[in-house]
Enzyme design. Structure first.
Site, PDB file in Angstrom:
ATOM      1  N   HIS A  10      40.255  59.346  44.077  1.00  0.00           N
ATOM      2  CA  HIS A  10      41.597  58.981  44.539  1.00  0.00           C
ATOM      3  C   HIS A  10      41.969  59.723  45.810  1.00  0.00           C
ATOM      4  CE1 HIS A  10      41.792  57.237  40.510  1.00  0.00           C
ATOM      5  NE2 HIS A  10      42.466  56.320  41.166  1.00  0.00           N
ATOM      6  N   CYS A  29      41.406  44.509  44.272  1.00  0.00           N
ATOM      7  CA  CYS A  29      42.219  45.576  44.852  1.00  0.00           C
ATOM      8  C   CYS A  29      41.478  46.921  44.906  1.00  0.00           C
ATOM      9  CB  CYS A  29      43.540  45.723  44.110  1.00  0.00           C
ATOM     10  SG  CYS A  29      43.337  46.153  42.380  1.00  0.00           S
ATOM     11  N   GLU A  41      38.456  45.999  35.394  1.00  0.00           N
ATOM     12  CA  GLU A  41      37.787  47.165  35.986  1.00  0.00           C
ATOM     13  C   GLU A  41      36.902  47.888  34.967  1.00  0.00           C
ATOM     14  OE1 GLU A  41      40.741  49.927  37.470  1.00  0.00           O
ATOM     15  OE2 GLU A  41      42.148  49.444  35.881  1.00  0.00           O
ATOM     16  N   ASP A  48      36.797  51.480  39.630  1.00  0.00           N
ATOM     17  CA  ASP A  48      36.435  51.805  38.251  1.00  0.00           C
ATOM     18  C   ASP A  48      35.308  50.924  37.749  1.00  0.00           C
ATOM     19  OD1 ASP A  48      37.982  54.050  37.355  1.00  0.00           O
ATOM     20  OD2 ASP A  48      39.737  52.807  37.717  1.00  0.00           O
TER      21      ASP A  48
END
Ligand code: PEP
Ligand code: MG
Length: 584
Positions: free
Chosen positions: A191, A506, A435, A459
């Protein structure tokens, strides 16, 4: 001059000075004091408490007025903890009774408090023990005469060099206007890396020993694309990089001309380009790039860097701010994805972490287990839907039963709001993030229950290839072109087509110029990414022909050799980029 290498996770060049962040926990041992020194030890302790109080108040004063509210509440919470008698008074009894050094007394008290927190049932409160540790460490560092960690001496525009950064750190540093960062650890889809890209600053992770070799205030060059850090560069290297920087600026100016252009392929296919955002302030970049909407609003960032969870009202106000900022454009609000590397405290100091947090109680699982967190968020999202085009998205769905349970929560919340006469969009679209491999393989079972699906490749790749997204030791295995990943994407797009629901992507793969042509050829029509990538992707869309890209994707999916697959993608991209450049 020394050159260090790592994984470039956010491209761009930065020439500047280094600011090294050290955050190892202080090592303390106990020593006993002669009677006559006990009084002065107590005074030394009280002085440290006062000084830390002063430091924190100064930090509070310096927070810019436009910084998110959570930045100051994080500091407020630390002041409250510091003022509590458990921290500021009880260690004094220990110093007096045991005749021990102040650092040791405080550390013992800290341990006792964190053990106490660890026994509390509520996961959210339990996780707060890390704030206590942070305050304790800050006082200990003061007692030891070490630097504080609030980056007080960080000058505007410096380059951060750290062992690792948490997403929470990066949010705080956002307001320091840092220009680049380099970390010893980390992976390309952590992240932190994602945030660097959203900040549009160069970043390199997994530069082992960066904090050892790079000195504070040293001149350095960061080449985010190549993953290279140059320490104390000579004149020639500096001149070369300045030239490259000018070229990058030129390319950016060219791309900016596409802001108003429509996102349509040469053969007339409309491609939706959306942005991913973390905080309401990020919506500005969405407006600037003229995106079709927000495809992913990561709401968990509102929960970070603070002691108290935001209540329904605060969440509602944040969502409405975003929704009103881009009227008539969809805002996809994802329900909380806390857990794993996105701890409320940023995971800074560990604490009670599951053995395998990425496979543990994270995202939707955590919400379903904690209705006291989930319900207020659902109410806030539903209420915000009365003000614009909101879409609700559930992260990490892994089984249909789990999805149905989450949908029941939404239905119950709707019924509750209806009874109370509170407005919301009755047709609020509900989507699911695909995901987890189970959801990707069985996407056809999930699709009939959803209004849209969005592929979370970060993920999906982590779980499919069994590579922890934050572990730099395995980041060399990260490969969005792995045939298993590509086959799962094909399967999800096909399930969406059969169920007649839109499929978006995304994850970071959607904003990577290298994969755009392949994804278009595979039938993807909705891309959501950090705003910095949007115009580059739009340029590819505008120069593409879907019919020929379909043939290209078919060819790629039939290739068995992974090296050949990569080479074919690169060759096609080079060919198309040259063609576009010659037409300018
Ligand atoms: C993903 O997993 O691809 C995704 C977009 O969500 P996050 O990176 O927040 O886990
Ligand atoms: Mg995800």
């Amino acid at each position: 001059m020394l050159v260090l290498h790592g994984a470039g996770v956010s491209s761009g060049i930065c020439i500047g000075t280094a600011y090294t962040l050290r955050r190892s926990r202080p090592e303390i041992s106990e020593y006993l004091l002669p009677d006559h020194l006990v009084k002065s030890e107590i005074e030394r302790f009280s002085r440290a408490i006062k000084e830390v109080h002063l430091q924190l108040s100064k930090v509070l004063e310096r927070i810019p007025s436009n910084a998110p509210k959570e930045t100051s509440s994080f500091i407020d919470a630390h002041i409250l903890i510091l003022n509590d008698g458990m921290i500021s008074k009880e260690p004094i009894d220990l110093i007096r009774n045991r005749k021990c050094n102040a650092e040791w007394a405080l550390q013992q008290q800290g341990k006792m408090l964190t053990d106490m927190f660890g026994k509390i049932e509520d996961q959210y409160i339990r996780s707060k023990s890390t704030d206590v540790i942070q305050v304790v460490d800050r006082v200990i560092r003061n007692l030891l005469g070490q630097d504080d960690t609030d980056h007080d001496s960080l000058k505007k525009g410096q380059i951060i060099i750290a062992n690792d950064l948490t997403p929470a750190d990066t949010v705080l540093l956002k307001h320091k206007k840092i220009r680049a960062f380099v970390t010893d650890l980390g992976g390309p889809i952590s992240h932190t890396a994602i945030l660097a890209r959203s900040l549009q600053i160069p970043a390199i992770v997994a530069v082992h020993n960066a904090t050892r070799f790079i000195k504070k205030d040293e001149d350095i060059i960061i080449d985010g694309k190549r993953g290279v850090v140059i320490l104390s560069p000579d004149k020639n290297i500096l001149a070369e990089y300045r030239k490259r920087n000018r070229h990058i600026t030129q390319l950016r100016i060219e791309l900016e001309k596409l802001q108003k252009a429509r996102s349509v392929t040469k053969d007339g296919k409309k491609i939706q380009l959306h942005t991913n955002i973390e905080l309401p302030a990020d919506v500005k970049a969405t407006i600037k790039t003229n995106a079709a909407g927000i495809g992913l609003y990561r709401t968990e960032f509102l929960f970070m860097n603070r002691l108290d969870a935001p209540d329904e009202e605060e969440q509602f106000k944040n969502y409405v701010k975003v929704v009103k900022a881009i009227p008539n454009r969809p805002v996809t609000i994802r329900t909380l994805d806390l857990g794993a590397d996105k701890q409320v405290d940023g995971g800074k100091l560990g604490g009670d972490v599951a053995i395998n947090p990425a496979l543990g109680l994270r995202a939707l699982r955590l919400c379903l287990k904690s209705p006291e967190i989930f319900r207020p968020q659902l109410r806030a999202i539903l209420r915000a839907s009365a003000f614009g085009k909101v879409r609700l998205m559930l992260p990490m769905i892994s089984g249909v039963d789990e999805l149905q349970l989450a949908l029941e929560f939404v239905e119950e919340t709707k019924a509750e709001l209806k009874i109370r006469g509170i407005k919301f969009d009755k047709k609020l679209p509900i989507g699911g993030m695909i995901e987890i491999p189970s959801a990707a393989i069985a996407a056809d079972l999930f699709a009939p229950h959803l209004d849209f699906m969005s592929i979370g490749t970060n993920d999906l790749i982590q779980y499919t290839l069994a590579i922890d997204r934050v572990d730099d030791a395995v980041n060399y295995l990260y490969d969005p072109l792995h045939p298993a990943v590509l086959r799962l994407i094909v399967n999800i797009i096909e399930a969406g087509r059969v169920a007649k629901i839109p499929v978006a992507m995304c994850g970071e793969m959607a904003g990577d110029l290298r994969f755009a042509r392949l994804l278009l050829g595979m039938g993807l029509t909705e891309f959501s990414m950090h705003p910095a990538s949007l115009l580059g992707i739009k340029k590819i869309v505008k120069t593409s022909n879907i019919t020929s890209l379909k043939r290209f994707a078919k060819k790629i999916l039939a290739i068995k050799d992974i090296g050949e697959l990569h080479a074919t993608i690169d060759l096609e991209n080079e060919k198309q980029n040259r063609r576009t450049a010659s037409k300018r």
